[in-house]
Motif scaffolding. Structure first.
Motif, PDB file in Angstrom:
ATOM      1  N   THR A  91      -3.398  -7.329  -8.986  1.00 24.17           N
ATOM      2  CA  THR A  91      -4.181  -7.085  -7.753  1.00 24.17           C
ATOM      3  C   THR A  91      -5.775  -6.917  -8.387  1.00 24.17           C
ATOM      4  N   SER A  92      -5.846  -6.223  -9.032  1.00 25.34           N
ATOM      5  CA  SER A  92      -7.488  -5.781  -9.180  1.00 25.34           C
ATOM      6  C   SER A  92      -8.201  -7.009  -9.859  1.00 25.34           C
ATOM      7  N   PHE A  93      -7.320  -7.766 -10.802  1.00 23.05           N
ATOM      8  CA  PHE A  93      -8.271  -8.659 -11.413  1.00 23.05           C
ATOM      9  C   PHE A  93      -7.861  -9.820 -10.656  1.00 23.05           C
ATOM     10  N   GLY A  94      -6.822  -9.919  -9.943  1.00 23.30           N
ATOM     11  CA  GLY A  94      -6.836 -11.326  -8.797  1.00 23.30           C
ATOM     12  C   GLY A  94      -7.991 -11.198  -7.843  1.00 23.30           C
ATOM     13  N   LEU A  95      -7.876  -9.900  -7.092  1.00 23.91           N
ATOM     14  CA  LEU A  95      -8.776 -10.089  -5.815  1.00 23.91           C
ATOM     15  C   LEU A  95     -10.454  -9.541  -6.257  1.00 23.91           C
ATOM     16  N   LYS A  96     -10.742  -9.212  -7.452  1.00 23.20           N
ATOM     17  CA  LYS A  96     -11.882  -8.598  -7.597  1.00 23.20           C
ATOM     18  C   LYS A  96     -12.974  -9.571  -6.784  1.00 23.20           C
ATOM     19  N   ASP A  97     -12.945 -10.975  -7.072  1.00 25.20           N
ATOM     20  CA  ASP A  97     -13.784 -11.772  -6.574  1.00 25.20           C
ATOM     21  C   ASP A  97     -13.985 -12.160  -5.182  1.00 25.20           C
ATOM     22  N   LEU A  98     -12.968 -11.662  -4.502  1.00 20.72           N
ATOM     23  CA  LEU A  98     -13.072 -11.659  -2.919  1.00 20.72           C
ATOM     24  C   LEU A  98     -14.319 -10.933  -2.646  1.00 20.72           C
ATOM     25  N   ASN A  99     -14.503  -9.912  -3.230  1.00 22.98           N
ATOM     26  CA  ASN A  99     -15.767  -8.900  -2.961  1.00 22.98           C
ATOM     27  C   ASN A  99     -15.437  -8.351  -1.329  1.00 22.98           C
ATOM     28  N   ILE A 100     -14.302  -7.800  -1.000  1.00 18.06           N
ATOM     29  CA  ILE A 100     -13.899  -7.245   0.121  1.00 18.06           C
ATOM     30  C   ILE A 100     -13.409  -5.871  -0.129  1.00 18.06           C
ATOM     31  N   PRO A 101     -13.744  -4.894   0.543  1.00 17.27           N
ATOM     32  CA  PRO A 101     -13.329  -3.527   0.505  1.00 17.27           C
ATOM     33  C   PRO A 101     -11.737  -3.459   0.048  1.00 17.27           C
ATOM     34  N   LEU A 102     -11.267  -2.823  -0.717  1.00 15.80           N
ATOM     35  CA  LEU A 102      -9.717  -2.972  -1.127  1.00 15.80           C
ATOM     36  C   LEU A 102      -9.166  -1.469  -1.161  1.00 15.80           C
ATOM     37  N   PHE A 103      -7.941  -1.501  -0.469  1.00 14.17           N
ATOM     38  CA  PHE A 103      -7.079  -0.472  -0.462  1.00 14.17           C
ATOM     39  C   PHE A 103      -5.899  -0.706  -1.524  1.00 14.17           C
ATOM     40  N   GLY A 104      -5.795   0.058  -2.504  1.00 11.35           N
ATOM     41  CA  GLY A 104      -4.720  -0.635  -3.646  1.00 11.35           C
ATOM     42  C   GLY A 104      -3.704   0.305  -3.244  1.00 11.35           C
ATOM     43  N   LEU A 105      -2.273  -0.162  -3.127  1.00 12.42           N
ATOM     44  CA  LEU A 105      -1.222   0.405  -2.772  1.00 12.42           C
ATOM     45  C   LEU A 105      -0.018   0.106  -3.754  1.00 12.42           C
ATOM     46  N   TYR A 106       0.751   1.069  -3.815  1.00  8.25           N
ATOM     47  CA  TYR A 106       1.896   0.912  -4.746  1.00  8.25           C
ATOM     48  C   TYR A 106       3.288   1.607  -3.992  1.00  8.25           C
ATOM     49  N   GLY A 107       4.112   0.673  -3.484  1.00  3.00           N
ATOM     50  CA  GLY A 107       5.311   1.201  -3.096  1.00  3.00           C
ATOM     51  C   GLY A 107       6.437   0.172  -3.768  1.00  3.00           C
ATOM     52  N   ALA A 108       6.358  -0.130  -4.841  1.00  6.34           N
ATOM     53  CA  ALA A 108       7.109  -1.045  -5.669  1.00  6.34           C
ATOM     54  C   ALA A 108       7.430  -2.312  -4.631  1.00  6.34           C
ATOM     55  N   CYS A 109       8.807  -2.613  -4.487  1.00  5.41           N
ATOM     56  CA  CYS A 109       8.877  -3.916  -3.920  1.00  5.41           C
ATOM     57  C   CYS A 109       9.080  -3.494  -2.404  1.00  5.41           C
ATOM     58  N   SER A 110       8.648  -2.471  -1.732  1.00  8.03           N
ATOM     59  CA  SER A 110       8.217  -2.421  -0.365  1.00  8.03           C
ATOM     60  C   SER A 110       6.853  -2.346  -0.118  1.00  8.03           C
ATOM     61  N   THR A 111       6.099  -2.821  -0.798  1.00  3.42           N
ATOM     62  CA  THR A 111       4.545  -2.886  -0.704  1.00  3.42           C
ATOM     63  C   THR A 111       4.190  -3.757   0.314  1.00  3.42           C
ATOM     64  N   MET A 112       5.000  -4.821   0.675  1.00  4.24           N
ATOM     65  CA  MET A 112       4.615  -5.639   2.043  1.00  4.24           C
ATOM     66  C   MET A 112       4.666  -4.830   3.170  1.00  4.24           C
ATOM     67  N   GLY A 113       5.689  -4.057   3.178  1.00  3.70           N
ATOM     68  CA  GLY A 113       5.805  -3.051   4.401  1.00  3.70           C
ATOM     69  C   GLY A 113       4.985  -1.862   4.284  1.00  3.70           C
ATOM     70  N   GLU A 114       4.337  -1.552   3.171  1.00  7.47           N
ATOM     71  CA  GLU A 114       3.332  -0.598   2.983  1.00  7.47           C
ATOM     72  C   GLU A 114       1.936  -1.072   3.616  1.00  7.47           C
ATOM     73  N   SER A 115       1.587  -2.324   3.162  1.00  4.86           N
ATOM     74  CA  SER A 115       0.623  -2.748   3.520  1.00  4.86           C
ATOM     75  C   SER A 115       0.306  -3.383   5.047  1.00  4.86           C
ATOM     76  N   LEU A 116       1.366  -3.818   5.523  1.00  6.32           N
ATOM     77  CA  LEU A 116       1.562  -4.046   6.918  1.00  6.32           C
ATOM     78  C   LEU A 116       1.440  -2.812   7.535  1.00  6.32           C
ATOM     79  N   SER A 117       1.972  -1.570   7.369  1.00  3.43           N
ATOM     80  CA  SER A 117       1.842  -0.151   7.910  1.00  3.43           C
ATOM     81  C   SER A 117       0.434   0.150   8.006  1.00  3.43           C
ATOM     82  N   LEU A 118      -0.151   0.220   6.812  1.00  5.63           N
ATOM     83  CA  LEU A 118      -1.693   0.771   6.793  1.00  5.63           C
ATOM     84  C   LEU A 118      -2.381  -0.277   7.395  1.00  5.63           C
TER      85      LEU A 118
END
Lengths: 338, 338
Positions: A91-118
């Motif tokens: 995530t950090s190296f992939g998205l750094k050039d987007l220049n968009i405020p980022l909330f980094g999340l870790y939920g293992a393979c539940s991360t898509m659920g966590e990101s949609l929730s937040l």
């Protein structure tokens, strides 16, 4: 508005404004091949190493998702993203050039659920017009990180799942979308003491059962209120355990249940044993099969429940168990369930 | 209500209802010794290994914070937490017995800013009465993870910082607290190409400068509107770079600036070189010195800006740079700035 033990119901709904999935070659040969936005046959995605490959995959997912929503980079207020690797380097190296405020999340393979929730909490509060929720995994970066180097040619147990190379992204906003998020149920960590990292379905099933049971209780619903109840990556063994555990609680979901880990590959022909896993598994199935069926009205209401196994190479070598977590998201077609 | 490029202003305020800090022996010998809630002299915190030690620290922080707020476990709706270790194992194993829905976060040493940001978004939306925001770090688990085993007796560069053993927790709620969060500014990843993991101040200073400049612009404020602008763990070298970078943008914050990494140890006497770092650095200084000064009205308005260095042992060995990220939180005393 919060509800029951662990849920939020969105009064006005939070809208899905666009989505995209990108997967690797093997996933592109599976049953969902025609539903992904893009299949990349180069396992390195043009990069130098497996982590770089996954970073490049993340950036492509972000850009494709934004484009699919008819938006531009500048329209996106926040990114909610994460991956499986230590310290979220994909995530950090992939998205750094987007220049968009980022909330980094870790939920293992539940991360898509966590990101949609937040992401949906943020949109529901009126704090953003558009946010990007996304995640990825890569077979080779995950095997390197969690198990053995590929070059060892380790034999895989039949209970093992195959980490998906791929991922998905969703744009959430407060109006005019193609589907709605109407609620979430946030998971607790559930630990039944399972230690086998080649049987992650067993490690995660208790968490999925807990989140689904809490969800139905919080919302006062029964399984029949959903067209589908879709777990992330339990695979065939985890699915059996999930159904048994819910049965013990007097809750039968056989008719509604589907597991992303059993959809993305043809396990027999593609030799993926118990199924598929990885953050990218539920994310890429969400952003292909699931959202297409919701947007076209085939499914009116779906409970999407990505599942995560919380362990690291260090905790595993120290003999610790592998606890699970699962985050549920209610996704509905714009034509509401009657 | 969102503001400018990357900020949210909370109309009604989000309240800090309690806080606590727990640190290790070395931190307990530093200048802030009398301000922490608890000092533990056993570096293993009664555990079996460094990761277990940090997990036990996290659980103690959680329980102490909840007690300090006059609440019980059942009152807490969500935990927003993370740590530095790969796959957040300090958090997962530390907090699993709380049985509270968890959002796992990774923002490296900026995690306290990220957890307060997401926790305050959730409370501002009316989705929870009480949430717990917390993080930790442990000197030995961090050195083992990111640098060299302690037994090697590696010489530390003078630009290196000392990872704090400790952490802090804050309860946020929608009424009746002891201080208020009135806004946040969420950081982007900023990468100036620095690769030296023994000079993390230099890696993170550009991100801190960016977040502070964006914050002041978004809120239409000047440094004088704050009693203190407090970065997380830049240390003495990072501080110089931060002031230089902001100076170039026409923004002078010398008078208001303080860095948690320069407060927690007496660098000279305690041999910590450029200062302190770790998620637990800004978290434990927030939950001692900073919140005490705000609650007692000595400081009316503070900008708290934890800073994170986004790298892993893998990315570092692959020769990648160390990008930074910084998340800002506006904390005000209940007696508002005139």
């Amino acid at each position: 508005m919060y509800l029951g033990e662990a849920s939020i119901e969105y009064q006005d709904g939070v809208y899905i404004q666009g989505y995209a999935s990108i997967v690797g070659e093997k996933e592109g040969q599976g049953p969902l091949r025609s539903l992904f936005h893009d299949v990349e046959n180069d396992p390195l995605f043009g990069g130098d190493n497996w982590e770089d490959a996954e970073s490049r995959l993340q950036l492509r997912i972000a850009n494709t998702t934004i484009r699919e929503a008819g938006l531009e980079l500048k329209d996106i207020r926040y990114v909610f993203a994460g991956d499986l690797l230590g310290q979220l380097i994909a995530t950090s190296f992939g998205l750094k050039d987007l220049n968009i405020p980022l909330f980094g999340l870790y939920g293992a393979c539940s991360t898509m659920g966590e990101s949609l929730s937040l992401g949906s909490i943020c949109v529901s509060a009126g704090h953003a017009d558009h946010v990007l929720c996304m995640t990825s995994s890569h077979f080779a970066s995950a095997e390197k990180s969690f198990r053995f180097p590929l070059g060892y040619g380790t034999q895989r147990k039949l209970s093992a799942t195959w980490t998906v190379t791929g991922g998905g992204g969703v744009i959430l906003g407060n109006s005019g979308g193609i589907a709605r998020i109407t609620g979430i149920t946030t998971g607790k960590i559930v630990d039944y003491g399972c230690t086998d990292k080649e049987n992650m379905g067993a490690c995660m099933a208790p968490a999925a059962a807990d989140t689904i049971a809490v969800h139905l209780s919080d919302f006062g619903r029964c399984p029949e209120d959903y067209d589908k109840i879709i777990t992330g990556d339990l695979g065939s063994i985890g699915k059996t355990i999930l159904l048994d555990l819910l049965d013990e609680r007097g809750c039968r979901i056989e008719k509604q249940h589907m597991d992303c880990g059993m959809e993305i590959f043809d396990s027999e022909k593609q030799d993926t044993h118990a199924g598929a896993s990885g953050c990218g598994c539920s994310a890429s199935v969400l952003c292909s099969l699931i959202l297409k069926n919701i947007c076209s009205g085939i499914w009116k209401r779906v409970l999407f429940v990505p599942t995560g196994a919380l362990f690291s190479p260090v905790s595993s070598n120290e003999g610790r168990s592998i606890p699970g977590i699962a985050h549920a998201v209610v996704i509905e077609s714009l034509e509401q369930k009657g």
